[in-house]
Design a protein around this motif. Structure first.
Motif, short mmCIF file in Angstrom:
data_model
loop_
_atom_site.label_atom_id
_atom_site.label_comp_id
_atom_site.label_asym_id
_atom_site.label_seq_id
_atom_site.Cartn_x
_atom_site.Cartn_y
_atom_site.Cartn_z
N GLN B 38 -29.35 -17.01 25.31
CA GLN B 38 -28.99 -17.99 24.28
C GLN B 38 -28.35 -17.24 23.12
O GLN B 38 -28.81 -16.18 22.74
CB GLN B 38 -30.24 -18.67 23.74
CG GLN B 38 -31.05 -19.36 24.78
CD GLN B 38 -32.38 -19.73 24.19
OE1 GLN B 38 -32.45 -20.08 23.02
NE2 GLN B 38 -33.41 -19.64 24.99
N HIS B 40 -27.09 -17.66 19.19
CA HIS B 40 -26.99 -18.44 17.96
C HIS B 40 -26.09 -17.69 17.00
O HIS B 40 -26.19 -16.47 16.87
CB HIS B 40 -28.37 -18.59 17.29
CG HIS B 40 -29.31 -19.42 18.08
ND1 HIS B 40 -29.58 -20.73 17.77
CD2 HIS B 40 -30.06 -19.13 19.18
CE1 HIS B 40 -30.47 -21.21 18.64
NE2 HIS B 40 -30.77 -20.25 19.49
N VAL B 64 -24.38 -21.61 20.11
CA VAL B 64 -24.95 -22.57 19.17
C VAL B 64 -24.51 -22.11 17.79
O VAL B 64 -24.92 -21.04 17.31
CB VAL B 64 -26.49 -22.59 19.27
CG1 VAL B 64 -27.06 -23.56 18.27
CG2 VAL B 64 -26.93 -22.92 20.68
N HIS B 66 -24.20 -22.31 13.78
CA HIS B 66 -24.73 -22.85 12.54
C HIS B 66 -23.71 -22.55 11.46
O HIS B 66 -23.46 -21.38 11.15
CB HIS B 66 -26.06 -22.19 12.18
CG HIS B 66 -27.04 -22.22 13.31
ND1 HIS B 66 -27.98 -23.20 13.45
CD2 HIS B 66 -27.23 -21.38 14.36
CE1 HIS B 66 -28.71 -22.96 14.52
NE2 HIS B 66 -28.27 -21.86 15.09
#
Lengths: 487, 299
Positions: B38, B40, B64, B66
């Motif tokens: 994963q 981020h 992902v 942000h």
């Protein structure tokens, strides 16, 4: 041996070994009460001795061991109860964490209560990594094999000792039982789990105590320091280390270990900027901590990354506020790594300050250039560069140009001072008295010494005695050949 | 470069104006996305479109993102911005609890250092990179890798030193004559730090191409003017014995080695055979008077 029966908390084997020793030594069951009948730990007959402590031979101050007998010797016998040992960390925090662990392991062995505070690692993890204590029977074997691995083939010949000291027994490393002051540890093994579980410890892990939603009002002390001080104060009060609960069973020592104090993880920004708002936070913490320690039976070790502190005035203030300060300087990454003078060592150790407790004079050792080496199982502290015998003024100038920090005091003669934290100990400095005593024995050998020349030789006693006693043939032009006849 | 991958923890990518590090950051992000981890990304310095540019859609779907670039102070109040600002975003990253190996890329740490107090950022990074047992007690299985991009020229020695002490790996980008070099300093806990240099280049699709680097010719720390110090040059005795000398030395009976013939010689009361002879030649200053000087006293 009644005084020996005051066992600390949790270590049940202490009483047994002390009792066994008592059973072996005494012939009758009548025991004379007096200073000679008690264990060598206790200062006087009436004083109940605390396990793992001993009074200093100089002024009677109660001392605890730092876990490293070589460091104990440099600090004048040990760390005084109620004081702070500040360790200035080396650049990558490898060796200072070793000293930290030695201190805590010594506490576990002696049955002291531990308080471990850290902002980076969980205290439970720190306790899992303590080194294992060396037991009596196989420790000499381990040390011998460790020493042999590092010897060059040339020096494998065991040195023949021509002195009277040949018949003296070697210093024994000692068993694990806490009747001894200062133990040896094996760095390649971990401390057995049952010893850790039998010990009593309190952990302070700062990220757990820091709740992110807490509204922190500005205060003179950093939040982390306030919390830590409150924690220490609670432990001291509740466990009765300051004498507040007199009905508690036996007195014990609290060993406090604080890791990486002053790093940004504690919330202090002295490592980040030079002009910080809270520049007095650390010094106030040390001041309050000293007050807590002086009124309780505790000893504290603090490791501090002083190489990161930007404002040098803070380092000076911190040094003044601590009692004993030891600095570690490792050679990793610096140009000293390739210097042939330092090729056997991993770094230098500087004893920056030793406290004057109830005293007018210092207890400083006269050895200034100390280096440490991390072997596979041992951490040894030695004096740098034994080969300085006979170095003249020219060489001293040349070496000071080459920027070495070896001391320039004339190290004439037999300064073979090797402070190892291992079991072998050779006699340290050979003075003139020992030389004169062995002169008679030498007259019975094949040496022919003339009277006037003998006086001359004794005047130059260091050089010639070294030649004679070590049976090393002299190089041409040596003064010894002119005055004495050897073999 | 494999050592960068093997260790978890904080990886600092220190770049400068001449050798930028964002492409290396994107290459490492792509590599971890391809490994199935994963990923981020906390984007502060460049917009999301610019960051995603150059990645193909499979990788883009795994990232992902942000976004702190568009609205860092939450002025638009449209609810899209991350609550709590940069600190809240970091803490939210600390609190995520999905299992599996995770790579978190901070683009960039310099931006965060300028907007947050250094101590808070250090504490948050420490919590991020040490996230083994969120529930307590479970042993750490998956490493958490935090890649932080740091522009070396923007910060003084204080914050740089503080962040270096926290990092497990530091990659400093430099280069010579068009070839990018990475100096990697790996510090495993409680072990000696290892240093290596690696030549690399980033291909247009952000895959990393490692090359064999040219060896460094210069040895800056051996000054040719000062010869290395040889400590045994001016000794007055001989440390290196020849074989004959060594044999002579070994065959010498030392005065304290109590061999059996010496014992016999001492036990035998032979007046003619004295084992010790003192040859005495009197001096000018020696007093040969055998009389006891105390005889004159009238005691």
């Amino acid at each position: 041996m009644a005084a020996a029966a005051t066992c600390g908390t949790g270590a049940g084997n202490q009483g047994c070994t002390a009792a066994a020793a008592a059973g072996k030594n005494n012939v009758t069951s009548f025991q004379r009460k007096g200073p000679r009948a008690s264990v060598p730990d206790s200062g006087c007959a009436r004083l109940v001795s605390i396990a793992g402590t001993r009074p200093s031979v100089r002024n009677g101050q109660l001392l605890v061991s730092t876990g490293l007998p070589a460091l104990d010797q440099l600090l004048g016998g040990g760390l005084a109860v109620g004081t702070v040992l500040l360790i200035e960390e080396d650049k990558y925090n490898i060796y200072s964490s070793l000293l930290f662990k030695y201190f805590l392991a010594e506490g576990v062995i002696n049955g002291h209560t531990l308080l471990v505070a850290s902002a980076k690692e969980d205290p439970a993890d720190i306790l899992q990594e303590l080194p294992a204590p060396l037991l009596d029977d196989n420790c000499k074997k381990d040390f011998d094999e460790d020493v042999c691995n590092h010897k060059t083939p040339e020096s494998n010949i065991k040195m023949k000792i021509a002195w009277r000291y040949q018949l003296l027994p070697k210093m024994e490393p000692g068993p694990v039982s806490s009747s001894r002051f200062g133990h040896y540890y094996d760095l390649s093994k971990r401390m057995p789990q049952e010893l850790i579980e039998a010990s009593k410890w309190h952990g302070f892990f700062f990220p757990e105590k820091l709740s992110p939603t807490l509204n922190i009002e500005p205060c003179s002390l950093t939040h982390g320091y306030i919390k830590l001080l409150q924690f220490i104060q609670n432990v001291i009060y509740e466990e009765g280390f300051d004498g507040s609960n007199p009905q508690k069973k036996q007195k014990n020592i609290l060993r406090i270990g604080i890791q990486n104090l002053g790093s940004p993880l504690w919330g202090d920004d002295i490592c980040c900027t030079e002009n910080c708002d809270n520049s007095h936070s650390l010094t106030k913490f040390l001041y309050v901590l000293r007050g807590l320690l002086r009124t309780s039976l505790s000893a504290c070790i603090i490791t501090m990354p002083t190489h990161l502190i930007q404002n040098k005035a803070i380092i000076a203030r911190v040094t003044n506020l601590s009692d004993t300060v030891v600095g570690l300087e490792s050679f990793i990454g610096s140009e000293r790594e390739t210097n042939p003078l330092y090729k056997d060592y991993h770094g230098l150790i500087h004893i920056r300050q030793i406290p004057r407790l109830n005293n007018l004079i210092y207890d400083v050792s006269d050895v200034k250039d100390l280096a440490f080496k991390l072997k596979r199982k041992l951490f040894t502290i030695e004096r740098v560069n034994v080969y300085r015998v006979g170095v003249g003024q020219r060489e001293r100038e040349r070496e000071s140009q080459a920027d070495s920090t070896v001391s320039t005091e004339p190290t004439v003669g037999l300064n073979l001072m090797t402070l190892r934290s291992g079991p072998e100990s050779k006699p340290k400095v050979l003075g003139a008295r020992q030389l004169l005593e062995t002169r008679e024995e030498h007259l019975s050998s094949r040496l022919l010494i003339l009277t006037q020349a003998e006086r001359l030789c004794m005047g130059r006693r260091f050089f010639t005695a070294f030649h004679i006693f070590n049976e090393l043939p002299c190089k041409g032009g040596c003064i010894c050949l002119q005055t004495c006849q050897t073999q | 470069m494999e050592s960068v991958w093997g260790l978890g923890g904080l990886v600092l990518l220190r770049d400068s104006v001449e050798w930028e590090g964002r492409s290396l950051l994107k290459a490492l992000v792509k590599k971890s996305a391809l490994c199935g981890e994963q990923v981020h990304i906390l984007g502060c310095e460049v917009s999301e479109d610019e960051f995603r540019e150059g990645f193909d859609s499979s990788i883009n779907s795994r990232l992902v993102y942000h976004d702190l670039f568009r609205d860092p102070f939450n002025w638009s109040q449209a609810g899209e911005a991350l609550p709590g600002g940069p600190l809240g975003a970091l803490r939210a990253l600390c609190r995520r609890t999905e299992p599996g190996p995770v790579t978190i890329a901070l683009d960039s740490l310099s931006w965060l250092l300028l907007h947050l107090p250094c101590t808070t950022l250090c504490q948050a990074l420490c919590t991020l990179s040490q996230q083994h047992s969120p529930l307590g007690g479970s042993p750490p299985v998956e490493p958490v890798r935090v890649l932080g991009l740091l522009h070396m020229e923007l910060h003084g020695p204080g914050p740089m030193g503080a962040l270096s002490s926290l990092a497990q790996t530091e990659v400093t980008l430099s280069g010579t004559a068009g070839q990018a070099l990475a100096h990697i300093l790996c510090q495993r806990p409680r072990q000696h730090p290892t240093h290596q240099t690696q030549c690399f280049s980033i291909l247009p699709d952000f895959s990393l191409d490692l090359q064999e680097g040219p060896p460094l010719e210069s040895q800056p720390h051996l000054d040719p003017h000062i010869p290395p110090v040889e400590p045994t040059t001016h000794l007055t005795f001989n440390l290196h014995l020849s074989k004959k000398e060594r044999e002579a030395k070994d065959s010498l009976t030392l005065p304290f080695q109590f061999s059996s013939e010496k014992q016999q010689a001492l036990l035998r009361p032979g007046p003619s055979q004295a084992t010790s002879n003192i040859f005495y030649e009197p001096d000018v200053y020696d007093d040969l008077d055998q009389e006891d000087p105390d005889d004159d006293l009238d005691v």
